[in-house]
Design an enzyme around this catalytic site. Structure first.
Site, PDB file in Angstrom:
ATOM      1  N   ASP A 125      35.230  51.126  49.619  1.00  0.00           N
ATOM      2  CA  ASP A 125      34.660  49.778  49.598  1.00  0.00           C
ATOM      3  C   ASP A 125      35.419  48.831  50.537  1.00  0.00           C
ATOM      4  O   ASP A 125      36.401  49.233  51.176  1.00  0.00           O
ATOM      5  CB  ASP A 125      34.686  49.279  48.140  1.00  0.00           C
ATOM      6  N   ASP A 183      24.613  44.665  47.689  1.00  0.00           N
ATOM      7  CA  ASP A 183      24.295  45.478  46.504  1.00  0.00           C
ATOM      8  C   ASP A 183      22.852  45.294  46.037  1.00  0.00           C
ATOM      9  O   ASP A 183      22.272  44.217  46.147  1.00  0.00           O
ATOM     10  CB  ASP A 183      25.232  45.102  45.352  1.00  0.00           C
TER      11      ASP A 183
HETATM   12  C1  GLA Z   1      30.944  46.493  45.559  1.00  0.00           C
HETATM   13  C2  GLA Z   1      30.076  47.696  45.934  1.00  0.00           C
HETATM   14  C3  GLA Z   1      29.374  48.199  44.696  1.00  0.00           C
HETATM   15  C4  GLA Z   1      30.389  48.594  43.640  1.00  0.00           C
HETATM   16  C5  GLA Z   1      31.313  47.418  43.330  1.00  0.00           C
HETATM   17  C6  GLA Z   1      32.481  47.821  42.457  1.00  0.00           C
HETATM   18  O1  GLA Z   1      30.158  45.418  45.147  1.00  0.00           O
HETATM   19  O2  GLA Z   1      29.165  47.345  46.940  1.00  0.00           O
HETATM   20  O3  GLA Z   1      28.528  49.290  45.002  1.00  0.00           O
HETATM   21  O4  GLA Z   1      31.140  49.690  44.095  1.00  0.00           O
HETATM   22  O5  GLA Z   1      31.839  46.845  44.507  1.00  0.00           O
HETATM   23  O6  GLA Z   1      33.319  46.746  42.127  1.00  0.00           O
END
Ligand code: GLA
Length: 381
Positions: A125, A183
């Site tokens: 990430d 997301d």
């Molecule tokens: C980000 C990623 C998500 C998830 C969260 C976890 O938002 O894009 O897919 O992994 O972090 O905290």
């Protein structure tokens, strides 16, 4: 080649968020076997954020002893014993998005730890990292080099949300997939996240946000349209959205297959309802996603709220998706001229699992609101 076709699996985030633990992960892996997901091709069982206990005096990450009382290797061993692969999550900054210790400047030791645990897939990430393209290329390359140095085959899933156009450099940096957007939410349209930002709907990610990226997907490197929300039905402990209808979830799955996207399930696979299971295990739709040519599909034409999509497949076959983005029923034709083909094609309906016959100009479908039809066209003669 790693990820010769788009990776398929499950990830804890969309349903469980911070509540992930060893029991959930092991039971998810068992459900893969029991429900037919494994036979359908799903392979990776991935623990997302919030597995962490901390970083010990020896410099090594260790899992939360309450959530993972037997350690992470025990969970990986269980997943492997079922003939599946194990994935974990870290972040290229000093902390994960959830504020847990992450891998910046600990790439080498963390890669070794993950390899020792038996990790086969790392979702990496981008929270708290210096948000420049130079740093992104540096950090993802450094982690992929560290993973390679362990001697273990580990898929690297780049998750910087498309900030620095990772489709241009993700493969060179050693990634096999790269998120192209922020997301997803459990919703057809965009929704507001718990933290105040936007979670994108199926409609926005699928129909709009992948346009122009088709050339950058192929065997070994995929545009990642984020994890599936099929079957969440508004019950997520983590992500916003009131859930979708069966028809919308079917459209979501069909679109992701047309896009040659990674198919990472996000719902609680231990308690899937029949409709969810039917969608996720549709072998004929999955074959579109997993086609060895590895071409990402794209929109061929638009007719009011209707869109016709096409994905070239091996052996001269085509997948054709007919989509209704609108709120009213729609009768939509897919004309050969829009698909840039000519001649006779045998048409199979990949949701009804029936052959429709041989057509030579067009094929049509009646579509529910937010519904779709998915066809496979095979040249005749
Ligand atoms: C980000 C990623 C998500 C998830 C969260 C976890 O938002 O894009 O897919 O992994 O972090 O905290």
């Amino acid at each position: 080649m790693l990820a010769a076709t788009p990776p398929m699996g499950w990830n804890s985030w969309n349903m469980f968020g911070a509540a992930v633990d060893a029991r959930i992960v092991q039971e998810a892996a068992e459900a893969f076997v029991k429900t037919g997901l494994k036979d359908a091709g799903y392979q990776y069982v991935v623990v997302d954020d919030h597995w962490h206990g901390g970083r010990g005096a020896d410099g090594r990450l260790f899992p939360d002893p309450q959530k993972f009382p037997d350690g992470m290797k025990a969970v990986a061993d269980h997943v492997h014993s079922l003939g599946l692969k194990f994935g974990i999550y870290s972040d290229a900054g000093p902390l994960t998005c959830g504020g847990r210790p992450a891998s910046q400047d600990n790439e080498e030791i963390d890669a070794r730890t993950f390899a020792e645990w038996g990790v086969d897939f790392l979702k990496y990430d981008w929270c708290h990292a210096e948000d420049t393209r130079a740093n992104a290329e540096y950090r993802y390359s450094r982690m992929s080099a560290a993973l390679r140095a362990t001697g273990r085959e580990i898929v690297l899933s780049i998750c910087e949300w498309g900030h620095h156009r990772p489709w241009l450099w993700g493969a060179k940096a050693g990634g096999q997939l790269w998120r192209t957007t922020g997301d997803i939410g459990d919703s057809w349209y965009n929704v507001i996240a718990g933290w105040g930002g936007v979670l994108y709907g199926i409609d926005s990610i699928g129909f709009d946000q992948q346009r122009g990226l088709e050339a950058f997907a192929g065997p070994g490197g995929w545009n990642d349209t984020d994890m599936l929300v099929v079957g969440l039905r508004g019950r997520s402990k983590e992500i916003a959205g009131a859930g979708c209808t069966d028809s919308e979830y079917r459209t979501h799955f069909s679109l992701w297959c047309m896009l040659a996207a990674p198919l990472m399930i996000g719902c609680d696979v231990r308690s899937m309802d029949a409709a969810t299971r039917e969608i996720l295990t549709n072998a004929e739709a999955i074959a579109v996603d997993q086609d060895p040519l590895g071409r990402q599909g794209s929109r061929a034409s638009r007719n009011g709220m209707g869109e016709v999509w096409v994905k070239p497949m091996a052996g001269g076959q085509l997948a054709v998706g007919l989509f209704n983005r609108g709120d009213k029923r729609l009768a939509l034709p897919a004309a050969w001229s829009d698909l840039e083909i000519g001649g006779r094609y045998r048409v199979r309906d990949l949701w009804a699992h029936t052959d429709l016959g041989v057509f030579d100009w067009a094929v049509r479908a009646e579509l529910e609101p937010h519904g779709c039809a998915l066809f496979r066209l095979t040249p005749e003669g």
